[in-house]
Design an enzyme around this catalytic site. Structure first.
Site, short mmCIF file in Angstrom:
data_model
loop_
_atom_site.label_atom_id
_atom_site.label_comp_id
_atom_site.label_asym_id
_atom_site.label_seq_id
_atom_site.Cartn_x
_atom_site.Cartn_y
_atom_site.Cartn_z
CE1 TYR A 101 -3.59 3.08 1.06
CE2 TYR A 101 -1.29 3.87 2.15
CZ TYR A 101 -2.79 3.81 1.56
OH TYR A 101 -3.23 5.08 2.04
CD GLU A 189 -5.80 5.21 -0.64
OE1 GLU A 189 -6.63 4.06 -1.16
OE2 GLU A 189 -5.53 5.66 0.05
#
Length: 382
Positions: A101, A189
């Site tokens: 991530y 993101e």
């Protein structure tokens, strides 16, 4: 403004972030043709603004023309957590050995943007933050100077990313920060950022949310705004009415005037055993027509079984709110969902007298109003 995955990936790819080959499709035939062009295996992914698409059946990995047709037919037109799926992204499948991530958002407590990296990619990052906060490495950025290269490397190494790909991951993170800064982002993101056996780094997903108030200086992204909301009736209504509206997963609809008041109501709904369906702030000084529009929005949400109105009058007058509620509800032969109202502050007593109690339930404290709304929602579900 939230971009769809395919839109965010276009922005990421233009900035140099590696992304899989993909094509957008609006029909089953288009999806099959795209899969044939890209080559199997491919992922067929619903393009809606919700998380957990895979678990909900909105993402399918297919390895043949027959499977592609079957998957596209199942996903296109489906209702995915209350969102109608009108588009799918057909994307080259990535053979990965690890998932990360990486993201950039604003840490409002620190008053600075923060870059985040975790080796626990591919799952809800909020769950990771709650269950294992140490699994997320963070680095705050001074916006006056931007992200220095050493900061990107530092947060990547602190997260425990393999050294063979650390520089490439740091490069992606640096690009995400630059996009966040240049494009007036609120959240940017990639989850997951996939690592292949050949140590390639590929963005298998993309999230990009833009500050609505900055769209006037982001003409390219502003052009995507209407398309981003297409197929989502509630987002279209929110844009039309000028509301701050966030859809949640529960069934108790919430309307209030002021973000703090709405957040308090959300917390109380949860405290009394209910699940909030939305965040809807009508703002200060709301007139009767704006209140009627707010009710129209919440009634349009199929997930809502009960509505609680929490208004504290400062600029907003209680009698104006009451007129708006009556005006909206008198349009119906039968009220579609039970409405509970709590008024306080300016002209609250006058508002209470104006409210048509044949159409709404009136409570004099916020706690009582929330409990009543939660009870109504549970009765519908029973």
């Amino acid at each position: 403004m939230r971009l769809h995955e395919y839109q965010a990936k276009q922005v990421f790819a233009d900035a140099g972030v590696p992304t899989p080959a993909s094509q957008l499709a609006e029909t089953v035939d288009e999806a099959v043709d795209a899969a044939e062009d890209i080559g199997y295996p491919v992922a067929i992914k619903a393009q809606v603004h919700v998380g957990g698409r895979g678990k909900a059946g909105g993402i399918k990995l297919v390895e043949s023309k027959e499977e592609a047709r079957e998957a596209a037919d199942a996903i296109l037109g489906m209702d995915l957590k209350g969102y109608h799926v009108s588009k799918v992204l057909v994307e080259e499948a990535v053979d990965f050995v690890n998932e990360l991530y990486v993201g950039v958002t604003m840490d409002r407590g620190e008053g600075k943007p923060v870059a985040m990296v975790s080796t626990k990619g591919g799952v809800n990052i909020e769950e990771v933050a709650e269950e294992d906060p140490d699994a997320i490495a963070r680095e705050h950025i001074d916006p006056a100077f931007g992200m220095h290269p050493y900061q990107a490397r530092k947060v990547v190494y602190e997260a425990g990313v393999d050294r063979d790909v650390a520089n490439d991951v740091a490069s992606v993170l640096t690009t995400l920060y630059q996009l966040w800064d240049d494009r007036d982002g609120s959240d940017v993101e990639v989850n997951p950022l996939m690592i292949t056996s050949d140590d390639e780094v590929i963005a298998a997903d993309a999230v990009m949310n833009i500050d609505d108030d900055a769209l006037f200086r982001q003409p390219e992204l502003a052009e995507m705004s209407e398309e981003a909301a297409e197929g989502d009736e509630l987002e279209q209504k929110a844009d039309e009415y000028g509301f701050d509206y966030v859809r949640l997963s529960g069934n108790v609809g919430i309307i209030g005037n002021g973000a703090g008041l709405v957040m308090t109501t959300l917390d109380l709904v949860d405290y009394y055993g209910g699940e909030p369906a939305n965040f809807l702030d009508v703002g200060g000084g709301a007139k009767a027509d704006r209140i009627a529009n707010a009710l129209d929005m919440v009634f349009s949400d199929d997930n809502v079984d009960s509505v609680v109105f929490n208004i504290f009058g400062g600029i907003t007058r209680g009698d104006e709110v009451a007129q708006g509620i009556n005006q909206a509800l008198e349009q119906f032969d039968e009220i579609p969902k039970p409405v509970t109202v709590r008024l306080a502050g300016t002209n609250a007593e006058e508002g209470m007298e104006i409210l048509n109690e044949d159409l709404v339930t009136v409570e004099y404290t916020l706690e009582d109003a929330v409990q009543r709304a939660v009870e109504y929602a549970k009765e519908v579900q029973a």
